[in-house]
Design a protein around this motif. Sequence first.
Motif, mmCIF file in Angstrom:
data_model
loop_
_atom_site.group_PDB
_atom_site.id
_atom_site.type_symbol
_atom_site.label_atom_id
_atom_site.label_comp_id
_atom_site.label_asym_id
_atom_site.label_seq_id
_atom_site.Cartn_x
_atom_site.Cartn_y
_atom_site.Cartn_z
ATOM 1 N N GLY A 1 0.680 -1.036 0.290
ATOM 2 C CA GLY A 1 0.347 -0.189 -0.031
ATOM 3 C C GLY A 1 0.563 1.333 0.216
ATOM 4 O O GLY A 1 2.185 1.041 -0.414
ATOM 5 N N LEU B 235 -9.662 7.076 -0.433
ATOM 6 C CA LEU B 235 -9.823 6.230 0.164
ATOM 7 C C LEU B 235 -10.517 5.058 -1.073
ATOM 8 O O LEU B 235 -11.046 4.491 -0.829
ATOM 9 C CB LEU B 235 -10.678 5.962 1.524
ATOM 10 C CG LEU B 235 -9.852 6.411 2.809
ATOM 11 C CD1 LEU B 235 -10.464 6.568 3.668
ATOM 12 C CD2 LEU B 235 -8.673 5.670 2.897
ATOM 13 N N ARG C 143 -10.797 1.882 -1.824
ATOM 14 C CA ARG C 143 -8.872 0.885 -0.846
ATOM 15 C C ARG C 143 -10.538 0.170 -0.010
ATOM 16 O O ARG C 143 -11.770 0.719 0.161
ATOM 17 C CB ARG C 143 -9.034 2.510 0.037
ATOM 18 C CG ARG C 143 -7.483 2.525 -0.923
ATOM 19 C CD ARG C 143 -7.073 2.993 -2.116
ATOM 20 N NE ARG C 143 -6.101 3.595 -2.227
ATOM 21 C CZ ARG C 143 -5.671 3.320 -3.818
ATOM 22 N NH1 ARG C 143 -6.354 3.545 -4.362
ATOM 23 N NH2 ARG C 143 -3.696 3.891 -3.975
ATOM 24 N N LYS C 144 -10.138 -0.807 0.212
ATOM 25 C CA LYS C 144 -10.781 -1.496 1.764
ATOM 26 C C LYS C 144 -10.074 -1.598 2.727
ATOM 27 O O LYS C 144 -10.738 -1.840 3.801
ATOM 28 C CB LYS C 144 -11.031 -3.228 0.915
ATOM 29 C CG LYS C 144 -11.438 -3.190 -0.526
ATOM 30 C CD LYS C 144 -11.585 -4.913 -0.587
ATOM 31 C CE LYS C 144 -12.463 -4.718 -2.428
ATOM 32 N NZ LYS C 144 -12.607 -6.068 -2.348
ATOM 33 N N MET D 87 -6.834 -0.223 5.119
ATOM 34 C CA MET D 87 -6.349 1.009 5.946
ATOM 35 C C MET D 87 -5.299 0.363 7.345
ATOM 36 O O MET D 87 -5.652 -0.128 8.076
ATOM 37 C CB MET D 87 -6.615 1.662 6.672
ATOM 38 C CG MET D 87 -6.422 3.252 6.706
ATOM 39 S SD MET D 87 -6.761 5.032 7.285
ATOM 40 C CE MET D 87 -6.855 4.149 8.722
ATOM 41 N N VAL E 223 -2.607 3.142 3.267
ATOM 42 C CA VAL E 223 -4.439 2.315 2.876
ATOM 43 C C VAL E 223 -3.144 1.859 1.684
ATOM 44 O O VAL E 223 -2.515 1.647 0.884
ATOM 45 C CB VAL E 223 -4.498 3.914 1.923
ATOM 46 C CG1 VAL E 223 -5.318 4.251 2.791
ATOM 47 C CG2 VAL E 223 -4.018 4.226 1.326
ATOM 48 N N GLU F 284 -3.553 -0.811 -1.467
ATOM 49 C CA GLU F 284 -4.133 -0.445 -2.756
ATOM 50 C C GLU F 284 -4.815 -0.718 -3.192
ATOM 51 O O GLU F 284 -6.399 -1.311 -2.953
ATOM 52 C CB GLU F 284 -2.552 -2.011 -3.335
ATOM 53 C CG GLU F 284 -1.880 -1.257 -3.565
ATOM 54 C CD GLU F 284 -1.191 -0.326 -3.874
ATOM 55 O OE1 GLU F 284 -1.470 0.291 -4.604
ATOM 56 O OE2 GLU F 284 -0.025 -0.309 -3.192
ATOM 57 N N ALA F 285 -5.544 0.163 -4.344
ATOM 58 C CA ALA F 285 -6.878 -0.011 -4.906
ATOM 59 C C ALA F 285 -7.024 -1.246 -5.684
ATOM 60 O O ALA F 285 -6.011 -2.111 -6.583
ATOM 61 C CB ALA F 285 -7.539 1.652 -6.157
ATOM 62 N N GLY G 232 -5.329 9.415 -4.879
ATOM 63 C CA GLY G 232 -4.725 7.714 -4.651
ATOM 64 C C GLY G 232 -3.056 7.292 -5.290
ATOM 65 O O GLY G 232 -3.755 6.148 -5.853
#
Length: 402
Positions: free
Chosen positions: A75, A130, A133-134, A136, A223, A225-226, A255
């Motif tokens: 992340g 965010l 993002r799932k 953190m 955070v 990774e997307a 992001g």
Amino acid sequence: MNDNKLIRDALGSPIHGQYWDGQKFVIPNGEGVDFSKLKMLRDALGSPIPQYYDIETGGFSAITIGTNNTSKPNGTMVLDGSYEVDWVKRYGYEMRADNNHMLHAKQGITAISNGTATAIRNNNIRPFSLTNRKTMTMFVYVENRENLTGLAIYLANDIDYTSYRSYEFGANTLVEGWNELRIDLNSPTESEGLFDSSIKSVQLLVASVEFSIVKVTFDSIFVGEATKKPSVIFTFDDAWTSQYEIAFPMMLERGFKGNIGVISNWIGIEDEIMSESQIEEMHRHGWDMFNHSANHKNLTNVTVETAVSEVLTCKNWLNERGYNRASTILAYPYGVHNKEIVEALQPHLQYARTLVEGLEPTFPLEALIGKTKNVLTLPAAILMRLCGSSDYHTKHIGFLFA
């Protein structure tokens, strides 16, 4: 919750990372795991080391204690405690800098509670996103955990906290020393206002037993990774200060991470070129520094030996400062190269980028004559939207290639 059982490992110790869902303790994606049969990590003498259940690997992972050389999690780091001046005590007992406990930050920031809740807040963060993002991850160091009654992190869309989300951690979910706290962003403890994905302020709250001291040092937030989408790489040549002042916060808020082509002999010397501290800050936020030679000479106008020296000097400069992830990635100065230069650099590089327009349609790629897509060829209306003005010089935008 005192009558409800914590989830424990094979030795009876509480599994790190669990939380209270209103009825029972759970571990994200760890429901149904038989922890009595899951192997713990142990030292050479067979004793368990500090660890937590990693939902991504499906096993225990080590918590490295007392070193700032710990490998970073997956992340992007979006905030750390390095700059005390950016933090303020909102209420409570005390806030102070911590130069003894750092993992990913150059300095920690400590919230101290003496029985009443203490909240510290940073309204000067670089806004981050965010979106998609799932998870953190937050790193904190806890002293006197037996006195801790609660810890919470607040993420706000504005500095007045009219729209925010909070995530709380019970005292039983933390340990003395370093804690790596995984947060499910879809499961906030509290939500206020019309929350969106753009974060502009962060607050840490610490509470302790009455008349008892507890210290929690904030180190950093990453955070995840997307979710995967087609990939592009943003590259910015020369390390202009405008890339730090404009592109860096613009991309962080959305992001994105980028890459800076460093001319090693220009850093901290030439006007309008970044300082080493600015480069180091961007690197801590996940940006990579790639090779753009030592002095930005046209490599076809010098001897092959000089051309190789230009590239290796910059490569060594990057490696000596810990920027080794992209030190073997080169952007040719002015985009120019020839067959002799390519052959001479072959043993020293993984990839080199030209200014030849286009995308790579097939594999394998010709690694040392990579093509690019110059974003300056985009329509002016799009460039103005990206820059916020009609000033879209290459020092602001750079290049994009896939």
